[in-house]
Structure formats: C-alpha cells, structure tokens
Scaffold this motif. Sequence first.
Motif, PDB file in Angstrom:
ATOM      1  N   TYR A 150       1.044  -1.233  -0.018  1.00  0.00           N
ATOM      2  CA  TYR A 150      -0.083   0.138  -0.049  1.00  0.00           C
ATOM      3  C   TYR A 150       0.649   1.431  -0.023  1.00  0.00           C
ATOM      4  CZ  TYR A 150      -3.981  -3.210   0.978  1.00  0.00           C
ATOM      5  OH  TYR A 150      -5.299  -3.795   1.005  1.00  0.00           O
ATOM      6  N   ALA A 151       1.979   1.321   0.802  1.00  0.00           N
ATOM      7  CA  ALA A 151       2.726   2.328   0.823  1.00  0.00           C
ATOM      8  C   ALA A 151       3.529   2.538  -0.462  1.00  0.00           C
ATOM      9  CB  ALA A 151       3.879   2.111   2.126  1.00  0.00           C
ATOM     10  N   GLY A 152       3.791   1.465  -1.096  1.00  0.00           N
ATOM     11  CA  GLY A 152       4.598   1.420  -2.319  1.00  0.00           C
ATOM     12  C   GLY A 152       3.722   2.219  -3.560  1.00  0.00           C
ATOM     13  N   VAL A 153       2.487   1.801  -3.369  1.00  0.00           N
ATOM     14  CA  VAL A 153       1.701   2.377  -4.472  1.00  0.00           C
ATOM     15  C   VAL A 153       1.451   4.110  -4.243  1.00  0.00           C
ATOM     16  CG1 VAL A 153      -0.932   2.685  -5.278  1.00  0.00           C
ATOM     17  CG2 VAL A 153      -0.032   0.289  -4.738  1.00  0.00           C
ATOM     18  N   ALA A 154       1.295   4.384  -3.132  1.00  0.00           N
ATOM     19  CA  ALA A 154       1.313   5.762  -2.521  1.00  0.00           C
ATOM     20  C   ALA A 154       2.677   6.461  -3.090  1.00  0.00           C
ATOM     21  CB  ALA A 154       1.144   6.164  -1.244  1.00  0.00           C
ATOM     22  N   VAL A 155       3.697   6.010  -2.798  1.00  0.00           N
ATOM     23  CA  VAL A 155       5.125   6.394  -3.069  1.00  0.00           C
ATOM     24  C   VAL A 155       5.251   6.653  -4.438  1.00  0.00           C
ATOM     25  CG1 VAL A 155       7.607   6.165  -2.791  1.00  0.00           C
ATOM     26  CG2 VAL A 155       6.365   5.743  -0.790  1.00  0.00           C
ATOM     27  N   PHE A 156       4.868   5.651  -5.244  1.00  0.00           N
ATOM     28  CA  PHE A 156       5.028   5.491  -6.493  1.00  0.00           C
ATOM     29  C   PHE A 156       4.472   6.670  -7.232  1.00  0.00           C
ATOM     30  CE2 PHE A 156       3.476   4.606 -10.937  1.00  0.00           C
ATOM     31  CZ  PHE A 156       4.367   4.350 -11.587  1.00  0.00           C
ATOM     32  N   VAL A 157       3.127   6.915  -6.902  1.00  0.00           N
ATOM     33  CA  VAL A 157       2.147   8.115  -7.517  1.00  0.00           C
ATOM     34  C   VAL A 157       2.835   9.479  -7.124  1.00  0.00           C
ATOM     35  CG1 VAL A 157      -0.111   9.275  -7.555  1.00  0.00           C
ATOM     36  CG2 VAL A 157       0.157   6.760  -7.396  1.00  0.00           C
ATOM     37  N   LEU A 158       3.229   9.500  -5.916  1.00  0.00           N
ATOM     38  CA  LEU A 158       4.073  10.714  -5.413  1.00  0.00           C
ATOM     39  C   LEU A 158       5.138  11.077  -6.054  1.00  0.00           C
ATOM     40  CD1 LEU A 158       3.012  10.589  -1.578  1.00  0.00           C
ATOM     41  CD2 LEU A 158       2.153  12.107  -3.330  1.00  0.00           C
ATOM     42  N   SER A 159       6.052   9.924  -6.332  1.00  0.00           N
ATOM     43  CA  SER A 159       7.202   9.858  -6.974  1.00  0.00           C
ATOM     44  C   SER A 159       7.140  10.611  -8.380  1.00  0.00           C
ATOM     45  CB  SER A 159       8.116   8.889  -6.925  1.00  0.00           C
ATOM     46  OG  SER A 159       9.346   8.741  -7.563  1.00  0.00           O
ATOM     47  N   ALA A 160       6.118   9.824  -9.145  1.00  0.00           N
ATOM     48  CA  ALA A 160       5.883  10.213 -10.377  1.00  0.00           C
ATOM     49  C   ALA A 160       5.514  11.480 -10.716  1.00  0.00           C
ATOM     50  CB  ALA A 160       5.252   9.086 -11.261  1.00  0.00           C
ATOM     51  N   ALA A 161       4.638  12.078  -9.836  1.00  0.00           N
ATOM     52  CA  ALA A 161       4.124  13.487 -10.101  1.00  0.00           C
ATOM     53  C   ALA A 161       5.080  14.650  -9.716  1.00  0.00           C
ATOM     54  CB  ALA A 161       2.731  13.514  -9.123  1.00  0.00           C
ATOM     55  N   ALA A 162       5.815  14.308  -8.778  1.00  0.00           N
ATOM     56  CA  ALA A 162       6.998  15.027  -8.432  1.00  0.00           C
ATOM     57  C   ALA A 162       8.029  15.120  -9.391  1.00  0.00           C
ATOM     58  CB  ALA A 162       7.694  14.732  -7.022  1.00  0.00           C
ATOM     59  N   VAL A 163       8.697  14.211  -9.963  1.00  0.00           N
ATOM     60  CA  VAL A 163       9.333  14.365 -11.190  1.00  0.00           C
ATOM     61  C   VAL A 163       8.868  15.005 -12.338  1.00  0.00           C
ATOM     62  CG1 VAL A 163      10.940  12.682 -12.341  1.00  0.00           C
ATOM     63  CG2 VAL A 163      10.693  12.284 -10.181  1.00  0.00           C
ATOM     64  N   ALA A 164       7.579  14.667 -12.744  1.00  0.00           N
ATOM     65  CA  ALA A 164       7.000  14.912 -14.048  1.00  0.00           C
ATOM     66  C   ALA A 164       6.927  16.668 -13.593  1.00  0.00           C
ATOM     67  CB  ALA A 164       5.683  14.422 -13.934  1.00  0.00           C
ATOM     68  N   LEU A 165       6.593  16.994 -12.638  1.00  0.00           N
ATOM     69  CA  LEU A 165       6.254  18.497 -12.536  1.00  0.00           C
ATOM     70  C   LEU A 165       7.434  19.632 -12.117  1.00  0.00           C
ATOM     71  CD1 LEU A 165       2.909  18.260 -10.661  1.00  0.00           C
ATOM     72  CD2 LEU A 165       3.300  18.579 -13.224  1.00  0.00           C
ATOM     73  N   VAL A 166       8.554  18.799 -11.637  1.00  0.00           N
ATOM     74  CA  VAL A 166       9.656  19.669 -11.159  1.00  0.00           C
ATOM     75  C   VAL A 166      10.229  20.571 -12.490  1.00  0.00           C
ATOM     76  CG1 VAL A 166      11.282  17.888 -11.497  1.00  0.00           C
ATOM     77  CG2 VAL A 166      11.918  19.547  -9.766  1.00  0.00           C
ATOM     78  N   ARG A 167      10.551  21.710 -11.986  1.00  0.00           N
ATOM     79  CA  ARG A 167      11.227  22.640 -13.089  1.00  0.00           C
ATOM     80  C   ARG A 167      10.412  23.012 -14.562  1.00  0.00           C
ATOM     81  NH1 ARG A 167      17.767  21.421 -13.290  1.00  0.00           N
ATOM     82  NH2 ARG A 167      18.207  22.063 -11.000  1.00  0.00           N
ATOM     83  N   ARG A 168       9.001  22.501 -14.319  1.00  0.00           N
ATOM     84  CA  ARG A 168       8.133  22.762 -15.596  1.00  0.00           C
ATOM     85  C   ARG A 168       8.172  24.182 -16.078  1.00  0.00           C
ATOM     86  NH1 ARG A 168       6.108  19.986 -19.181  1.00  0.00           N
ATOM     87  NH2 ARG A 168       4.129  21.014 -19.254  1.00  0.00           N
ATOM     88  N   ARG A 169       8.324  25.127 -15.106  1.00  0.00           N
ATOM     89  CA  ARG A 169       8.340  26.658 -15.652  1.00  0.00           C
ATOM     90  C   ARG A 169       9.540  26.926 -16.135  1.00  0.00           C
ATOM     91  NH1 ARG A 169       5.872  29.931 -10.174  1.00  0.00           N
ATOM     92  NH2 ARG A 169       3.878  28.966 -10.304  1.00  0.00           N
ATOM     93  N   ARG A 170      10.694  26.344 -15.568  1.00  0.00           N
ATOM     94  CA  ARG A 170      12.010  26.624 -16.491  1.00  0.00           C
ATOM     95  C   ARG A 170      11.869  26.059 -17.797  1.00  0.00           C
ATOM     96  NH1 ARG A 170      17.847  26.418 -13.758  1.00  0.00           N
ATOM     97  NH2 ARG A 170      19.056  27.691 -15.162  1.00  0.00           N
ATOM     98  N   TYR A 171      11.433  24.908 -17.866  1.00  0.00           N
ATOM     99  CA  TYR A 171      11.399  24.271 -19.333  1.00  0.00           C
ATOM    100  C   TYR A 171      10.489  25.118 -20.179  1.00  0.00           C
ATOM    101  CZ  TYR A 171      13.509  19.615 -17.986  1.00  0.00           C
ATOM    102  OH  TYR A 171      14.538  18.843 -17.706  1.00  0.00           O
ATOM    103  N   GLY A 172       9.470  25.610 -19.582  1.00  0.00           N
ATOM    104  CA  GLY A 172       8.458  26.363 -20.701  1.00  0.00           C
ATOM    105  C   GLY A 172       9.125  27.780 -20.626  1.00  0.00           C
ATOM    106  N   GLY A 173       9.702  28.317 -19.797  1.00  0.00           N
ATOM    107  CA  GLY A 173      10.501  29.612 -20.242  1.00  0.00           C
ATOM    108  C   GLY A 173      11.503  29.587 -21.214  1.00  0.00           C
TER     109      GLY A 173
END
Length: 209
Positions: A48-71
Amino acid sequence: MGRGGQQSLARVTVIVRAGAAPMWWLGVLAAAAGVLIPGLTGRWVGLYAGVAVFVLSAAAVALVRRRRYGGWAEAASRAGKFDYLQDRAVTLRVWRRAHVWWLVGAFVAAVGASFAVPVAGGAALAGAGAGLWLKAVLLGRGERAGAELLWVRTDWAGRGSPVGKKVRGFRTTGVEAGDAVPGGARRPREKRAEREGTPVRPPVRSRSS
C-alpha cells in the motif's frame, strides 16, 4: 562546440527520458525483490505504501522545473545551418554512462529500504522513471503544438540536465529534424528511411558521435 561557430545540439526530451527506462526497470526489480522481504511493516503495508510512493514520486518528477522548461521553450532561438544534431542513441549513451553508478546506488538503496518497508523503495525508483517519461511526453505535446523540436547545446547540458545551471537557452528545428519524434521517442524506421531519401528541410546536420 564545433569549429567556426558550429555547435552540437542534443534533444531536450531525449535527455529528459534518458533515465526513464533504467529507473523504471531497476525500480520494478527492486520492488519484486522487496516482495520477498517481510520487512518491519509487513508486506501488505509495504504494498500500500509502495502504491502511494509511486504516484507521489512520478508526479513530483514530472512537475519539477516545469516553469523553467516552459520559459526556455518560449525564448528558444532557431538552430543555425552549421549546427550538428546529436543522434538520439548518443544522447542516451552519454547520460546513462554518466549516471551508471548513481543508478546502481539507487537500486541498492531501494532494495535495502525493503528491510524496513517492503516494495516502497523500488516503487519510488520506478515512479521516478515514470515521471521522467511523463515529463518527456508533456514536453512532446508542446513540440507538436508549436511544430518545433527543442534542442540544447551539448556543452551546456553536459552529462546532466537540459535546464542545468550552465544552460542559457534552447534551440529549435522543424519536427522532421533528427532521429527522434516529439517527446523523444525513436523515429519509426519507415519514417527514417523516407526522410533519408529526401532533402532535409531544417538548416542543420546530424552526426552520430
């Protein structure tokens, strides 16, 4: 950088997704090993913890520095006719060779974490890989929408991030340039063959090393 102002360019999305497959498969392997380890919390809590960690990890990595890429994408300039486009395989190889020991360490740490919380460490690593893939896909959508591919100078990106401290901006070409489609995936074989049989429109050249 090449002679006479020539510059070597690497695809931004290829660099982004370079670690996706290694992290995913190492994470899956570590999670599978974790299932065999009872751990301190027990397997079910770990799952159960693995499922939650997977989702959080994927979301965090996908969104980090998005503004810099866009800029950088909005301020990108056109690639010059003497610039070289680094092949997709070379870009992947450079990144993975530079991070091989980091990947090994992350795998060992993920397996070791299973002695405390089974599966969770592997799920976090796999989630990071999924997040990189998702980030590349999102950047690819922007490339398709703008009908331009994003590139970064290899001497700026080095062996790390396409938005690292040394990076001063992106370059653009048409969507038919290079051997990778928007998002960084390998261009279909028939498309590559068709492109090789016709003049290349973008004012850039390609090299494999």
